[in-house]
Design a protein around this motif. Structure first.
Motif, PDB file in Angstrom:
ATOM      1  N   ALA A 257    -133.283 -10.597  -6.929  1.00  0.00           N
ATOM      2  CA  ALA A 257    -132.707 -11.306  -6.054  1.00  0.00           C
ATOM      3  C   ALA A 257    -131.634 -10.664  -5.406  1.00  0.00           C
ATOM      4  N   PRO A 258    -131.332 -11.197  -4.130  1.00  0.00           N
ATOM      5  CA  PRO A 258    -130.431 -10.330  -3.156  1.00  0.00           C
ATOM      6  C   PRO A 258    -129.009 -10.534  -3.481  1.00  0.00           C
ATOM      7  N   HIS A 259    -128.248  -9.482  -3.207  1.00  0.00           N
ATOM      8  CA  HIS A 259    -126.772  -9.528  -3.927  1.00  0.00           C
ATOM      9  C   HIS A 259    -125.793 -10.552  -3.209  1.00  0.00           C
ATOM     10  N   LEU A 260    -125.291 -11.184  -3.827  1.00  0.00           N
ATOM     11  CA  LEU A 260    -124.305 -12.349  -3.270  1.00  0.00           C
ATOM     12  C   LEU A 260    -122.953 -12.027  -3.923  1.00  0.00           C
ATOM     13  N   PRO A 261    -121.954 -12.352  -2.822  1.00  0.00           N
ATOM     14  CA  PRO A 261    -120.353 -12.140  -3.329  1.00  0.00           C
ATOM     15  C   PRO A 261    -120.220 -13.228  -4.196  1.00  0.00           C
ATOM     16  N   GLY A 262    -119.291 -12.849  -5.230  1.00  0.00           N
ATOM     17  CA  GLY A 262    -118.806 -13.970  -6.235  1.00  0.00           C
ATOM     18  C   GLY A 262    -118.517 -13.495  -7.516  1.00  0.00           C
ATOM     19  N   ASN A 263    -117.517 -13.822  -8.430  1.00  0.00           N
ATOM     20  CA  ASN A 263    -117.585 -13.230  -9.703  1.00  0.00           C
ATOM     21  C   ASN A 263    -118.193 -13.793 -10.854  1.00  0.00           C
ATOM     22  N   ALA A 264    -118.413 -15.152 -10.586  1.00  0.00           N
ATOM     23  CA  ALA A 264    -118.924 -16.022 -11.746  1.00  0.00           C
ATOM     24  C   ALA A 264    -120.533 -16.454 -11.187  1.00  0.00           C
ATOM     25  N   GLU A 265    -121.269 -16.875 -12.108  1.00  0.00           N
ATOM     26  CA  GLU A 265    -122.345 -17.217 -11.689  1.00  0.00           C
ATOM     27  C   GLU A 265    -122.248 -18.704 -10.944  1.00  0.00           C
ATOM     28  N   ALA A 266    -121.467 -19.267 -11.185  1.00  0.00           N
ATOM     29  CA  ALA A 266    -121.338 -20.760 -10.208  1.00  0.00           C
ATOM     30  C   ALA A 266    -120.778 -20.415  -9.086  1.00  0.00           C
ATOM     31  N   GLU A 267    -120.080 -19.437  -8.672  1.00  0.00           N
ATOM     32  CA  GLU A 267    -119.575 -19.077  -7.443  1.00  0.00           C
ATOM     33  C   GLU A 267    -120.565 -18.450  -6.565  1.00  0.00           C
ATOM     34  N   ARG A 268    -121.281 -17.386  -7.376  1.00  0.00           N
ATOM     35  CA  ARG A 268    -122.560 -16.923  -6.537  1.00  0.00           C
ATOM     36  C   ARG A 268    -123.648 -17.963  -6.163  1.00  0.00           C
ATOM     37  N   PHE A 269    -123.714 -18.676  -6.973  1.00  0.00           N
ATOM     38  CA  PHE A 269    -124.731 -20.072  -6.797  1.00  0.00           C
ATOM     39  C   PHE A 269    -124.083 -20.761  -5.702  1.00  0.00           C
ATOM     40  N   ASP A 270    -123.092 -21.186  -5.546  1.00  0.00           N
ATOM     41  CA  ASP A 270    -122.246 -21.917  -4.421  1.00  0.00           C
ATOM     42  C   ASP A 270    -122.175 -21.195  -3.130  1.00  0.00           C
ATOM     43  N   ASN A 271    -122.557 -19.708  -3.310  1.00  0.00           N
ATOM     44  CA  ASN A 271    -122.146 -18.914  -1.923  1.00  0.00           C
ATOM     45  C   ASN A 271    -123.688 -18.851  -1.540  1.00  0.00           C
ATOM     46  N   ALA A 272    -124.568 -18.678  -2.351  1.00  0.00           N
ATOM     47  CA  ALA A 272    -126.103 -18.617  -2.092  1.00  0.00           C
ATOM     48  C   ALA A 272    -126.439 -20.299  -1.219  1.00  0.00           C
ATOM     49  N   VAL A 273    -125.927 -21.085  -1.947  1.00  0.00           N
ATOM     50  CA  VAL A 273    -126.478 -22.526  -1.134  1.00  0.00           C
ATOM     51  C   VAL A 273    -125.550 -22.669   0.114  1.00  0.00           C
ATOM     52  N   ARG A 274    -124.487 -22.201   0.404  1.00  0.00           N
ATOM     53  CA  ARG A 274    -123.700 -22.147   1.586  1.00  0.00           C
ATOM     54  C   ARG A 274    -124.556 -21.456   2.418  1.00  0.00           C
ATOM     55  N   LYS A 275    -124.858 -20.055   2.127  1.00  0.00           N
ATOM     56  CA  LYS A 275    -125.808 -19.214   3.081  1.00  0.00           C
ATOM     57  C   LYS A 275    -126.889 -19.903   3.519  1.00  0.00           C
TER      58      LYS A 275
END
Length: 54
Positions: free
Chosen positions: A6-24
């Protein structure tokens, strides 16, 4: 066959990374949106012209 990591996504928690991925994934620039809308309008107008004479 091994899938790509998986590509690197910013965020500290899994939910935060998921949120960032969806926004992107769903972020689209206004220019791109307007270009697509104009293309759709031209295609629709062209279809109306073709149907109108017959």
């Amino acid at each position: 066959m091994k899938p790509l990591p998986a590509p690197h996504l910013p965020g500290n928690a899994e939910a935060e990374r998921f949120d960032n991925a969806v926004r992107k994934m769903f972020s689209v620039s206004k220019e791109d949106l307007l270009k697509a809308e104009e293309k759709w309008k031209r295609a629709r107008a062209r279809k109306k012209l073709v149907k109108k004479p017959s």
